[in-house]
Scaffold this motif. Structure first.
Motif, PDB file in Angstrom:
ATOM      1  N   GLN A   1       0.821  -1.207   0.000  1.00 17.67           N
ATOM      2  CA  GLN A   1       0.000   0.000   0.000  1.00 17.67           C
ATOM      3  C   GLN A   1       0.860   1.264   0.000  1.00 17.67           C
ATOM      4  OE1 GLN A   1      -3.717   0.120   2.222  1.00 17.67           O
ATOM      5  NE2 GLN A   1      -3.034   1.970   3.272  1.00 17.67           N
ATOM      6  N   PHE A   2       2.042   1.169   0.644  1.00 22.20           N
ATOM      7  CA  PHE A   2       2.943   2.323   0.727  1.00 22.20           C
ATOM      8  C   PHE A   2       4.310   1.910   0.179  1.00 22.20           C
ATOM      9  CE2 PHE A   2      -0.151   2.870   4.213  1.00 22.20           C
ATOM     10  CZ  PHE A   2      -0.704   4.094   3.841  1.00 22.20           C
ATOM     11  N   PRO A   3       4.413   1.744  -1.141  1.00 26.66           N
ATOM     12  CA  PRO A   3       5.635   1.172  -1.724  1.00 26.66           C
ATOM     13  C   PRO A   3       6.872   2.054  -1.593  1.00 26.66           C
ATOM     14  CG  PRO A   3       4.158   1.969  -3.449  1.00 26.66           C
ATOM     15  CD  PRO A   3       3.387   2.035  -2.154  1.00 26.66           C
ATOM     16  N   HIS A   4       6.704   3.335  -1.283  1.00 24.62           N
ATOM     17  CA  HIS A   4       7.855   4.227  -1.176  1.00 24.62           C
ATOM     18  C   HIS A   4       8.360   4.371   0.266  1.00 24.62           C
ATOM     19  CE1 HIS A   4       7.302   5.186  -5.352  1.00 24.62           C
ATOM     20  NE2 HIS A   4       6.067   5.609  -5.141  1.00 24.62           N
ATOM     21  N   THR A   5       7.677   3.737   1.209  1.00 26.18           N
ATOM     22  CA  THR A   5       8.112   3.802   2.604  1.00 26.18           C
ATOM     23  C   THR A   5       9.301   2.864   2.822  1.00 26.18           C
ATOM     24  OG1 THR A   5       5.919   4.361   3.440  1.00 26.18           O
ATOM     25  CG2 THR A   5       7.443   3.338   4.995  1.00 26.18           C
ATOM     26  N   PRO A   6      10.376   3.332   3.457  1.00 28.33           N
ATOM     27  CA  PRO A   6      11.509   2.445   3.749  1.00 28.33           C
ATOM     28  C   PRO A   6      11.086   1.272   4.644  1.00 28.33           C
ATOM     29  CG  PRO A   6      12.096   4.742   4.133  1.00 28.33           C
ATOM     30  CD  PRO A   6      10.613   4.710   3.916  1.00 28.33           C
TER      31      PRO A   6
END
Length: 230
Positions: free
Chosen positions: A67-72
């Protein structure tokens, strides 16, 4: 700073199935369904997603990561307390491990290590303190996928702040762990104030449909407290 600590969905071991060691214990079908409900509770983009090295937390975290592919995403040592040196070529169930678990806790030796695939209670609490220090150094919104007994040990460390991990402390931690359930896929919301004092919510499960919540027994409660893998 806001921290959400989430227990993994129901594992195969939680469901009563035989598993080989703690690392590759995957989710049950129910646990997979629970994991897919977690993103519905997350209304803002996390600044960091943390999982343990164990497969069941990584599988539980996957829908949120998607859902949040850019979160580390980072792997921390927030894995479950693995105090039994299980044979990795011999699957065992929670019921089969029960006598071994009882013998471990009856020994009441916080420095005892059962074998090369196990750790001592002292080593567990070192990991707990390291994790709490790591969390206090973060900023923003952090989501941590961890395990039932490890979460209880974190809360006990905050509340009791033991100066030494001896036999008395070991018994107190075990008693504390038996006092409340940590349901599969539940969320514990934690905040540290400016003085470093932690404040936390109850264990939240309202993101789970009733049929998933009611079917999620806690394997870390009552007489099975601490049995691994969970």
């Amino acid at each position: 700073m806001s921290i959400w600590i989430i227990r993994h969905g129901q594992s195969q071991s939680n469901a009563g199935l035989a598993t080989i060691g703690p690392h590759e214990n995957a989710l049950s079908e129910l646990g997979d369904r629970q994991s897919r409900c977690i993103p519905t509770a997350v209304k803002q983009t996390p600044d960091l997603i943390v999982t343990s090295p164990y497969l069941r937390t990584q599988l539980t975290a996957q829908p949120l990561i998607q859902q949040f592919p850019h979160t580390p995403v980072e792997v921390w040592q927030v894995q479950e307390f693995t105090y039994l040196d299980l044979q990795f070529d011999q699957p065992t169930t929670t019921q089969a491990r029960k006598p071994l678990s009882k013998a471990y806790w009856d020994r009441c030796d916080p420095e005892y290590v059962d074998g090369p695939n196990a750790e001592s209670l002292v080593q567990l609490m070192e990991r707990v303190r390291t994790t709490l220090n790591q969390l206090q150094q973060q900023s923003g919104f952090v989501v941590v996928f961890s395990h039932g007994f490890f979460i209880k040990a974190m809360l006990w460390q905050i509340l009791a702040n033991p100066t030494v991990i001896d036999a008395v402390a070991m018994n107190r931690l075990l008693g504390f762990s038996r006092g409340f359930p940590v349901p599969n896929a539940s969320i514990l919301q934690v905040e540290f104030d400016s003085d470093g004092i932690a404040h936390w919510s109850s264990f939240i499960t309202n993101h789970l449909p009733p049929e998933l919540e009611s079917a999620a027994p806690d394997a870390t409660a009552a007489s099975d407290a601490g049995d691994r893998p969970s």
